[in-house]
Design a protein around this motif. Structure first.
Motif, PDB file in Angstrom:
ATOM      1  N   ARG A   1       1.653   4.409  -3.111  1.00  0.00           N
ATOM      2  CA  ARG A   1       1.027   5.604  -2.823  1.00  0.00           C
ATOM      3  C   ARG A   1       2.302   6.651  -2.558  1.00  0.00           C
ATOM      4  NH1 ARG A   1      -4.245   6.380  -1.342  1.00  0.00           N
ATOM      5  NH2 ARG A   1      -3.809   8.349  -0.244  1.00  0.00           N
TER       6      ARG A   1
ATOM      7  N   HIS B   1       0.875  -1.004  -0.140  1.00  0.00           N
ATOM      8  CA  HIS B   1       0.114  -0.012   0.123  1.00  0.00           C
ATOM      9  C   HIS B   1       0.990   1.280  -0.050  1.00  0.00           C
ATOM     10  CE1 HIS B   1      -3.389   2.668   0.948  1.00  0.00           C
ATOM     11  NE2 HIS B   1      -2.732   3.081   1.988  1.00  0.00           N
TER      12      HIS B   1
ATOM     13  N   LYS C   1     -10.743   7.985 -10.233  1.00  0.00           N
ATOM     14  CA  LYS C   1     -11.653   7.974  -8.904  1.00  0.00           C
ATOM     15  C   LYS C   1     -11.663   9.469  -8.307  1.00  0.00           C
ATOM     16  CE  LYS C   1     -11.279   3.376  -7.082  1.00  0.00           C
ATOM     17  NZ  LYS C   1     -10.555   2.496  -6.126  1.00  0.00           N
TER      18      LYS C   1
ATOM     19  N   ARG D   1      -6.402   4.365 -12.015  1.00  0.00           N
ATOM     20  CA  ARG D   1      -7.453   4.240 -11.514  1.00  0.00           C
ATOM     21  C   ARG D   1      -7.884   5.134 -10.356  1.00  0.00           C
ATOM     22  NH1 ARG D   1      -6.225  -0.443 -10.535  1.00  0.00           N
ATOM     23  NH2 ARG D   1      -5.769  -0.541  -8.319  1.00  0.00           N
ATOM     24  N   ARG D   2      -6.767   5.379  -9.642  1.00  0.00           N
ATOM     25  CA  ARG D   2      -6.803   6.536  -8.540  1.00  0.00           C
ATOM     26  C   ARG D   2      -7.174   7.717  -9.039  1.00  0.00           C
ATOM     27  NH1 ARG D   2      -3.406   9.591  -4.878  1.00  0.00           N
ATOM     28  NH2 ARG D   2      -4.225   9.652  -2.825  1.00  0.00           N
TER      29      ARG D   2
ATOM     30  N   TYR E   1      -2.658   1.322 -11.082  1.00  0.00           N
ATOM     31  CA  TYR E   1      -3.116   1.997  -9.777  1.00  0.00           C
ATOM     32  C   TYR E   1      -3.160   3.588  -9.810  1.00  0.00           C
ATOM     33  CZ  TYR E   1      -3.310   3.499  -4.903  1.00  0.00           C
ATOM     34  OH  TYR E   1      -3.697   3.791  -3.768  1.00  0.00           O
ATOM     35  N   ARG E   2      -2.161   4.070 -10.272  1.00  0.00           N
ATOM     36  CA  ARG E   2      -2.351   5.692 -10.277  1.00  0.00           C
ATOM     37  C   ARG E   2      -3.237   5.853 -11.633  1.00  0.00           C
ATOM     38  NH1 ARG E   2       2.887   7.974  -9.125  1.00  0.00           N
ATOM     39  NH2 ARG E   2       3.441   6.964  -7.384  1.00  0.00           N
TER      40      ARG E   2
END
Length: 213
Positions: free
Chosen positions: A38, A34, A194, A190-191, A187-188
């Motif tokens: 980030r 995690h 959002k 998708r984030r 991940y970046r």
């Protein structure tokens, strides 16, 4: 301090958490991953840092893994914090595999018939440190200074471990770089989507409020 523990950990608790973290290794692994995703840096630099930490996990530089991983990450222009977190690739579950693969490969490179058993490796390390302590004491006594166990350790454990670990660690580190890079990028993205949706919903709600007023 806001983040300081209410009751300091004892030495026994610290050693216990080093071998088995609070919440178990699964929770610790999830937390590390995690944090890696980030980190405020580019995916390429984070992936390089992870690779540096994984590589160092295969070397017998115990006690210097953090420093060595940070140094390699700096040379590769990778993320230093990602390198420190990447060293957790070496843990009680993976260490037996790392030890055997590194020692087997190193022994093969050096042309040795067979590697020391894991028990022999531990015994060699123990014998070396006992000899170092005895020699430190011998400086102040008439006892002779002998380095037989230390020479045995470097010849039978450290050298094959370092050679084999460097080779196997390089392969695994490169693989981890190409595995982690697309995952971090995805991940970046998708984030970011959002966050964009949240912003659009907040803006739409603000417009409705203004229209009512």
């Amino acid at each position: 301090m806001v983040f300081r523990r209410r009751s300091p950990r004892s030495l026994l608790q610290w050693l216990k958490n080093l071998a088995y973290p609070d919440g178990g290794w699964q929770r610790a692994g999830s937390y590390v991953w995690h944090r890696l995703r980030r980190l405020p840096d580019s995916p390429e630099r984070i992936a390089k840092g992870i690779a540096a930490g994984v590589f160092i996990s295969f070397t017998p530089l115990f006690g210097f893994h953090f420093v060595a991983a940070a140094s390699i990450a700096w040379v590769l222009r990778g993320n230093v914090l990602a390198a420190l977190l990447g060293t957790f690739f070496g843990n009680p579950f993976t260490f037996p595999l790392i030890l055997v693969s590194a020692m087997e490969t190193g022994s093969l490179i050096l042309g040795k018939g067979h590697m020391l058993s894991p028990r022999g490796v531990v015994g060699s390390i123990k014998g070396m440190w006992q000899e170092v302590g005895q020699n430190a004491y011998a400086i102040f006594t008439p006892d002779p200074i002998i380095w037989d166990q230390t020479k045995l350790f470097f010849g039978e454990v450290f050298l094959p471990y370092m050679l084999g670990g460097s080779l196997v660690g390089s392969v695994v580190a490169v693989a981890m770089y190409f595995v982690s890079l697309p995952i971090i990028r995805a991940y970046r993205i998708r984030r970011a989507r959002k966050l964009q949706k949240r912003f659009e919903r907040a803006r739409a709600a603000s417009r409705k409020t203004d229209q009512r007023n």
